[in-house]
Write an enzyme that holds these catalytic residues in place. Sequence first.
Site, PDB file in Angstrom:
ATOM      1  N   ARG A 180       0.828  -1.216   0.000  1.00 28.98           N
ATOM      2  CA  ARG A 180       0.000   0.000   0.000  1.00 28.98           C
ATOM      3  C   ARG A 180       0.860   1.264   0.000  1.00 28.98           C
ATOM      4  NH1 ARG A 180      -3.701  -3.132  -0.828  1.00 28.98           N
ATOM      5  NH2 ARG A 180      -5.779  -3.004   0.113  1.00 28.98           N
ATOM      6  N   SER A 222     -10.842  -0.299   2.967  1.00 32.68           N
ATOM      7  CA  SER A 222     -10.095  -0.494   4.217  1.00 32.68           C
ATOM      8  C   SER A 222      -9.675   0.861   4.780  1.00 32.68           C
ATOM      9  CB  SER A 222      -8.822  -1.304   3.959  1.00 32.68           C
ATOM     10  OG  SER A 222      -9.140  -2.552   3.398  1.00 32.68           O
ATOM     11  N   GLU A 265      -5.223   4.163   6.223  1.00 30.98           N
ATOM     12  CA  GLU A 265      -4.850   3.841   4.842  1.00 30.98           C
ATOM     13  C   GLU A 265      -5.172   4.950   3.839  1.00 30.98           C
ATOM     14  OE1 GLU A 265      -4.302   2.075   1.122  1.00 30.98           O
ATOM     15  OE2 GLU A 265      -6.349   2.381   1.802  1.00 30.98           O
TER      16      GLU A 265
HETATM   17  N1  EPU Z   1     -11.339 -10.567   9.572  1.00 37.18           N
HETATM   18  C1  EPU Z   1     -12.074 -10.659  10.724  1.00 37.18           C
HETATM   19  N2  EPU Z   1     -13.085  -9.771  10.929  1.00 37.18           N
HETATM   20  C2  EPU Z   1     -13.403  -8.811  10.042  1.00 37.18           C
HETATM   21  C3  EPU Z   1     -12.633  -8.702   8.850  1.00 37.18           C
HETATM   22  C4  EPU Z   1     -11.612  -9.599   8.643  1.00 37.18           C
HETATM   23  O1  EPU Z   1     -11.817 -11.522  11.579  1.00 37.18           O
HETATM   24  O2  EPU Z   1     -14.340  -8.054  10.292  1.00 37.18           O
HETATM   25  C5  EPU Z   1     -10.303 -11.564   9.297  1.00 37.18           C
HETATM   26  C6  EPU Z   1     -10.781 -12.534   8.200  1.00 37.18           C
HETATM   27  O3  EPU Z   1     -11.520 -13.562   8.723  1.00 37.18           O
HETATM   28  C7  EPU Z   1      -9.494 -13.003   7.601  1.00 37.18           C
HETATM   29  C8  EPU Z   1      -8.572 -11.796   7.741  1.00 37.18           C
HETATM   30  O4  EPU Z   1      -9.145 -10.955   8.747  1.00 37.18           O
HETATM   31  O5  EPU Z   1      -8.938 -14.044   8.334  1.00 37.18           O
HETATM   32  C9  EPU Z   1      -8.362 -11.054   6.442  1.00 37.18           C
HETATM   33  O6  EPU Z   1      -9.590 -10.529   5.969  1.00 37.18           O
HETATM   34  P1  EPU Z   1      -9.828 -10.140   4.433  1.00 37.18           P
HETATM   35  O7  EPU Z   1      -9.521 -11.311   3.577  1.00 37.18           O
HETATM   36  O8  EPU Z   1     -11.165  -9.534   4.298  1.00 37.18           O
HETATM   37  O9  EPU Z   1      -8.692  -9.089   4.115  1.00 37.18           O
HETATM   38  P2  EPU Z   1      -8.156  -7.798   4.880  1.00 37.18           P
HETATM   39  O10 EPU Z   1      -6.762  -8.079   5.320  1.00 37.18           O
HETATM   40  O11 EPU Z   1      -9.102  -7.316   5.908  1.00 37.18           O
HETATM   41  C10 EPU Z   1      -7.053  -6.795   2.739  1.00 37.18           C
HETATM   42  C11 EPU Z   1      -7.073  -5.516   1.954  1.00 37.18           C
HETATM   43  C12 EPU Z   1      -8.373  -5.407   1.173  1.00 37.18           C
HETATM   44  C13 EPU Z   1      -8.466  -6.582   0.235  1.00 37.18           C
HETATM   45  C14 EPU Z   1      -8.415  -7.871   1.050  1.00 37.18           C
HETATM   46  C15 EPU Z   1      -8.378  -9.116   0.198  1.00 37.18           C
HETATM   47  C16 EPU Z   1      -5.691  -3.961   3.219  1.00 37.18           C
HETATM   48  C17 EPU Z   1      -5.647  -2.733   4.070  1.00 37.18           C
HETATM   49  N3  EPU Z   1      -6.902  -4.376   2.848  1.00 37.18           N
HETATM   50  O12 EPU Z   1      -8.110  -6.725   3.685  1.00 37.18           O
HETATM   51  O13 EPU Z   1      -8.341  -4.196   0.428  1.00 37.18           O
HETATM   52  O14 EPU Z   1      -9.648  -6.539  -0.532  1.00 37.18           O
HETATM   53  O15 EPU Z   1      -7.198  -7.888   1.852  1.00 37.18           O
HETATM   54  O16 EPU Z   1      -7.107  -9.273  -0.313  1.00 37.18           O
HETATM   55  O17 EPU Z   1      -4.642  -4.506   2.892  1.00 37.18           O
HETATM   56  C18 EPU Z   1      -9.001  -1.910   0.435  1.00 37.18           C
HETATM   57  O18 EPU Z   1      -7.807  -1.614   0.446  1.00 37.18           O
HETATM   58  O19 EPU Z   1      -9.882  -1.026   0.428  1.00 37.18           O
HETATM   59  C19 EPU Z   1      -9.394  -3.304   0.496  1.00 37.18           C
HETATM   60  C20 EPU Z   1     -10.659  -3.681   0.593  1.00 37.18           C
END
Ligand code: EPU
Length: 345
Positions: free
Chosen positions: A167, A241, A337
């Site tokens: 990012r 995010s 972010e």
């Molecule tokens: N999780 C929770 N509770 C929640 C949300 C997530 O426990 O409310 C846990 C999930 O169960 C999972 C882990 O956190 O084990 C990761 O969740 P997720 O796959 O949704 O990904 P993220 O790390 O929360 C990042 C990016 C997203 C991108 C997703 C998928 C960043 C800041 N965000 O989110 O990007 O879509 O991975 O790759 O790196 C964005 O930047 O706007 C965005 C949506």
Amino acid sequence: MSGVTPQRNVSLRSFNTLGLESRAAAFVTVQSDSGLLQALRWAEQQKLPVVPMGEGSNVVLAGDLEALVLRQQTKGREVLARDGDSVLLRVAAGEGWHDLVGWCLATGYHGLENLALIPGTVGAAPVQNIGAYGVELASMIRCVHARSVVDGSLMRLDHGQCEFGYRDSVFKHRLKDDVIITAVEFELTASARMNIEYPSLKQYLHDQCRQKPTHRDVYEAVVSIRRARLPDPQLEPNAGSFFKNPVLSERSFEALKRLAPGVPVFPQASGEMKIPAGWLIDRCGWKGRRQKNQGVHSEHALVLVNYGNSSGADLLAFAAEISESVERTYGVALEIEPRRYGQSA
Ligand code: EPU
């Protein structure tokens, strides 16, 4: 100024996906490179800084902007070279990101499928090195074209000069206010390797019995997962995010594991450990919580929503409460972010 006429004192509310009220001293939409040059000259004459804005899907407007806000709607997708099944593609900054992903898929240029449905423009994509479902855009960028805000000159930054990170890029640091990205060159291939290891994507494809998924299957899976978990900004104004996922040293990760056994982890090539901020926020009890006009989305704890007339300042104060609670509970600091404007960030 002929052709391109900035408007004075413009509300930006409909130009940012969080729907925050903020006024720009001046605002202009440009459709061509000559329009961009005219706008830059105008800003120089008026002694106004220039703030490029794509679809406003990754910004928090926390006050008025004493600037010329510049929206590029330049269009164009050009194949610069072909070599076997590889293609070098140059795309104008004003193209919509998701439209490009769909077009590449239909045309047989693969690699972008995991980045489907990310809001925003092509010009904004390299700034934060958009990434999702195991793929970072940087891996497909050959170079970025930009114009200097200072003297209008053209520059070409090759991959290394963009200083991409998670990012992150040079456009958030050394070149932060100095350049307007005009086009991006992508290297794509018909036979791109499929990235299907990201846990939720793997699970989705497994549930759909897609043992040997096609590029289209991956694209459709990503679209479905995002639609199910991330709110549509048209219905629930948000900027995706709100926090970055913290990247911890091995030592800090060991300390966190003692406090949070079972915390998901994404080990990085550097040996560091990336932790989902959403998981930490969720475990601190914030998911689905609303405070006055703002709240944490009920399906994804990393997404803050403007439920009414929230201001940028209110939203940032709410975000500060969340990050303080995560730091108190888990000793992990969160970083916001989206880019902040209208306050010292
Ligand atoms: N999780 C929770 N509770 C929640 C949300 C997530 O426990 O409310 C846990 C999930 O169960 C999972 C882990 O956190 O084990 C990761 O969740 P997720 O796959 O949704 O990904 P993220 O790390 O929360 C990042 C990016 C997203 C991108 C997703 C998928 C960043 C800041 N965000 O989110 O990007 O879509 O991975 O790759 O790196 C964005 O930047 O706007 C965005 C949506």
